[in-house]
Design a protein around this motif. Structure first.
Motif, PDB file in Angstrom:
ATOM      1  N   LYS A  59     117.552  -5.355 -62.293  1.00 58.19           N
ATOM      2  CA  LYS A  59     118.089  -6.156 -61.190  1.00 58.19           C
ATOM      3  C   LYS A  59     118.487  -5.243 -60.033  1.00 58.19           C
ATOM      4  N   PHE A  60     118.086  -5.616 -58.819  1.00 56.16           N
ATOM      5  CA  PHE A  60     118.328  -4.761 -57.665  1.00 56.16           C
ATOM      6  C   PHE A  60     119.764  -4.881 -57.163  1.00 56.16           C
ATOM      7  N   ASN A  61     120.252  -6.096 -56.982  1.00 57.31           N
ATOM      8  CA  ASN A  61     121.634  -6.334 -56.567  1.00 57.31           C
ATOM      9  C   ASN A  61     121.948  -7.808 -56.818  1.00 57.31           C
ATOM     10  N   GLU A  62     123.059  -8.291 -56.279  1.00 57.70           N
ATOM     11  CA  GLU A  62     123.475  -9.678 -56.532  1.00 57.70           C
ATOM     12  C   GLU A  62     122.785 -10.678 -55.618  1.00 57.70           C
ATOM     13  N   ASN A  63     122.041 -10.205 -54.625  1.00 56.87           N
ATOM     14  CA  ASN A  63     121.296 -11.113 -53.757  1.00 56.87           C
ATOM     15  C   ASN A  63     119.997 -11.569 -54.420  1.00 56.87           C
ATOM     16  N   SER A  64     119.328 -12.517 -53.785  1.00 57.65           N
ATOM     17  CA  SER A  64     118.049 -13.017 -54.273  1.00 57.65           C
ATOM     18  C   SER A  64     116.909 -12.148 -53.773  1.00 57.65           C
ATOM     19  N   VAL A  65     115.892 -11.971 -54.615  1.00 58.80           N
ATOM     20  CA  VAL A  65     114.645 -11.370 -54.136  1.00 58.80           C
ATOM     21  C   VAL A  65     113.911 -12.443 -53.350  1.00 58.80           C
ATOM     22  N   VAL A  66     113.665 -12.190 -52.053  1.00 62.81           N
ATOM     23  CA  VAL A  66     113.089 -13.211 -51.179  1.00 62.81           C
ATOM     24  C   VAL A  66     111.698 -12.864 -50.681  1.00 62.81           C
ATOM     25  N   GLN A  67     111.325 -11.561 -50.708  1.00 59.61           N
ATOM     26  CA  GLN A  67     110.001 -11.157 -50.248  1.00 59.61           C
ATOM     27  C   GLN A  67     109.486  -9.999 -51.089  1.00 59.61           C
ATOM     28  N   LEU A  68     108.170 -10.029 -51.353  1.00 58.00           N
ATOM     29  CA  LEU A  68     107.490  -8.940 -52.045  1.00 58.00           C
ATOM     30  C   LEU A  68     106.208  -8.593 -51.298  1.00 58.00           C
ATOM     31  N   ALA A  69     105.839  -7.319 -51.311  1.00 51.95           N
ATOM     32  CA  ALA A  69     104.547  -6.880 -50.791  1.00 51.95           C
ATOM     33  C   ALA A  69     104.111  -5.677 -51.605  1.00 51.95           C
ATOM     34  N   CYS A  70     102.820  -5.619 -51.940  1.00 53.84           N
ATOM     35  CA  CYS A  70     102.367  -4.614 -52.890  1.00 53.84           C
ATOM     36  C   CYS A  70     101.009  -4.057 -52.500  1.00 53.84           C
ATOM     37  N   ASN A  71     100.808  -2.744 -52.742  1.00 53.20           N
ATOM     38  CA  ASN A  71      99.478  -2.159 -52.754  1.00 53.20           C
ATOM     39  C   ASN A  71      99.369  -1.294 -54.008  1.00 53.20           C
ATOM     40  N   GLU A  72      98.396  -0.412 -54.060  1.00 57.64           N
ATOM     41  CA  GLU A  72      98.201   0.382 -55.270  1.00 57.64           C
ATOM     42  C   GLU A  72      99.306   1.413 -55.483  1.00 57.64           C
TER      43      GLU A  72
END
Length: 326
Positions: free
Chosen positions: A279-292
Motif C-alpha cells: 500500500k502506497f499511502n492512505e489515499n486512493s490510487v486514481v491513475q496508473l501508466a506503464c511501459n516496460e
C-alpha cells in the motif's frame, strides 16, 4: 515487490490527479490535475531519478491529456472541466483553444488516433479534432443522454464506458451519425475505467464494487470477471472501487489500482494475481501508466466523492506520485 525500486516524485500537484501519461521515447511523464496544472517530469531509468521539467497552470481544472504526432511535430493537448480542448504551447507557456468545439460540459477523455484527437464529454459529445488546423472536424452525440466516463482507442476501434453502466464499441475512423454498438459490460455496478487489450481482441472494465470484467470480442467463452481491492474481515468485507487500469505493453499483464491505496498485478491468461504491491499511502490510487521499464502510480484523496456534506474544516489530503522501476 522487493526487486522493484519505488521513487516518490517531488513537487507533485496537491490537487486530485486526473491523468498520467508516459512518453517512453522522451522519458517524460505528463500529469494533469484539478488545480489546472499541467506538469512535465523527466525520468532516468539508469539512475532511478525523476526531476521536474516544466509546469503550466490553466484557470480551470484539467481532466485529461494526450500526445499527438502531427506533420508539425508532436503536440500536447489537454481538456478541462469547462469543456475546453486546448493545445499546449510549452515555449510560450500558453494554451490554444481548439476551434468549433461543441462540448458544453467537462471532457474527461481525449485520445490520439492517427494524428487526430478524439474527445469524449460528460454531455455525451464525441468530437474529432484535426490537429493540423486545430479545429473540430466531426461531432456526434451519444443517444439517451449518456455521459462519457472512460474511453480507450487503438488502431482499429474505440471503446467507451458511459453512465448507466453502458459500454459501446466504435470502428475507427469515426464516421458521421455513428452511435456505436452497445456491448456487454460484464459488470453490475457503474464502470470506472475501460481499456482495450494490447492485442486488440477485447477490453477490460473496472467498477465501483471491486470487480474487473474481461471481455473478448470474437470468443465469448473466454470472458470472465474477478474480484479485487477488497478487505476481508472476520464479520464483514470492505469493497473498494477500482479506479485505474494499465496494461504492460504487448502482454496480458494488467495492473489495477483501487481506493484501498494499493496496486495489484494480474496475468489475464492464467487468470491469477502475480504480484501485490505494498500500500502506497492512505489515499486512493486514481491513475496508473506503464511501459516496460516503469509503472507510474498517482494517489489522491477522493473522499469528497462519498462525503454528503463539506464544511469549512474539510481539507483533502495532498496527492502523491510514485515511479516504480520494474
Amino acid at each position: 515487490m522487493a526487486r522493484h525500486q519505488v521513487v516518490e516524485v517531488a513537487q507533485c500537484p496537491r490537487d486530485y490527479v486526473s491523468e498520467v501519461l508516459l512518453l517512453e521515447d522522451r522519458r517524460q511523464i505528463i500529469v494533469t490535475s484539478w488545480d489546472g496544472l499541467l506538469t512535465v517530469y523527466d525520468y532516468e531509468v539508469e539512475h532511478r531519478t525523476v526531476s521536474l521539467n516544466s509546469r503550466l497552470r490553466h484557470e480551470c481544472a484539467l481532466l485529461a491529456c494526450c500526445y499527438v504526432d502531427t506533420f508539425h511535430g508532436r503536440q500536447i493537448y489537454v481538456s478541462s472541466v469547462q469543456g475546453e480542448v486546448l493545445q499546449v504551447d510549452l515555449e510560450s507557456e500558453g494554451f490554444i483553444p481548439v476551434k468549433n468545439n461543441y462540448a458544453t460540459l467537462g471532457i474527461p477523455c481525449i485520445s490520439d488516433f492517427q494524428g487526430q484527437l478524439i474527445c469524449g464529454s460528460w454531455d455525451g459529445t464525441l468530437q474529432v479534432v484535426d490537429c493540423e488546423t486545430n479545429c473540430v472536424v466531426l461531432q456526434e452525440r451519444l443517444s439517451d443522454g449518456l455521459k462519457v466516463i472512460s474511453m480507450d482507442v487503438d488502431n482499429e476501434r474505440m471503446v467507451i464506458a458511459t453512465s448507466r453502466n453502458k459500454v459501446r464499441l466504435f470502428e475507427l475512423p469515426l464516421r458521421p451519425k455513428d452511435k456505436g454498438t452497445e456491448v456487454e459490460s460484464g459488470l453490475k455496478y457503474q464502470a470506472r475505467k475501460v481499456k482495450l487489450t494490447p492485442q486488440g481482441d477485447g477490453y477490460v472494465c473496472s467498477s465501483l464494487d471491486g470487480r474487473v470484467a474481461v471481455e473478448y470480442l470474437e470468443d465469448e467463452s473466454r470472458k470472465f470477471a474477478f474480484r479485487c481491492h477488497r478487505l476481508n474481515l472476520v464479520d464483514t468485507s470492505m469493497v473498494f472501487p477500482v479506479n485505474a487500469l494499465s496494461f504492460r505493453p504487448n502482454s496480458n499483464v494488467l495492473y489495477t489500482g483501487g481506493s484501498d491505496g494499493s496496486v495489484s498485478c494480474w496475468n489475464l491468461t492464467s487468470r491469477k494475481k502475480v504480484e501485490q504491491l505494498p500500500k502506497f499511502n492512505e489515499n486512493s490510487v486514481v491513475q496508473l501508466a506503464c511501459n516496460e521499464q516503469v509503472l507510474c502510480v498517482a494517489t489522491s484523496d477522493d473522499s469528497f466523492k462519498t462525503n454528503a456534506t463539506k464544511d469549512e474544516t474539510f481539507e483533502l489530503q495532498p496527492s502523491r506520485l510514485y515511479i516504480v522501476f520494474l
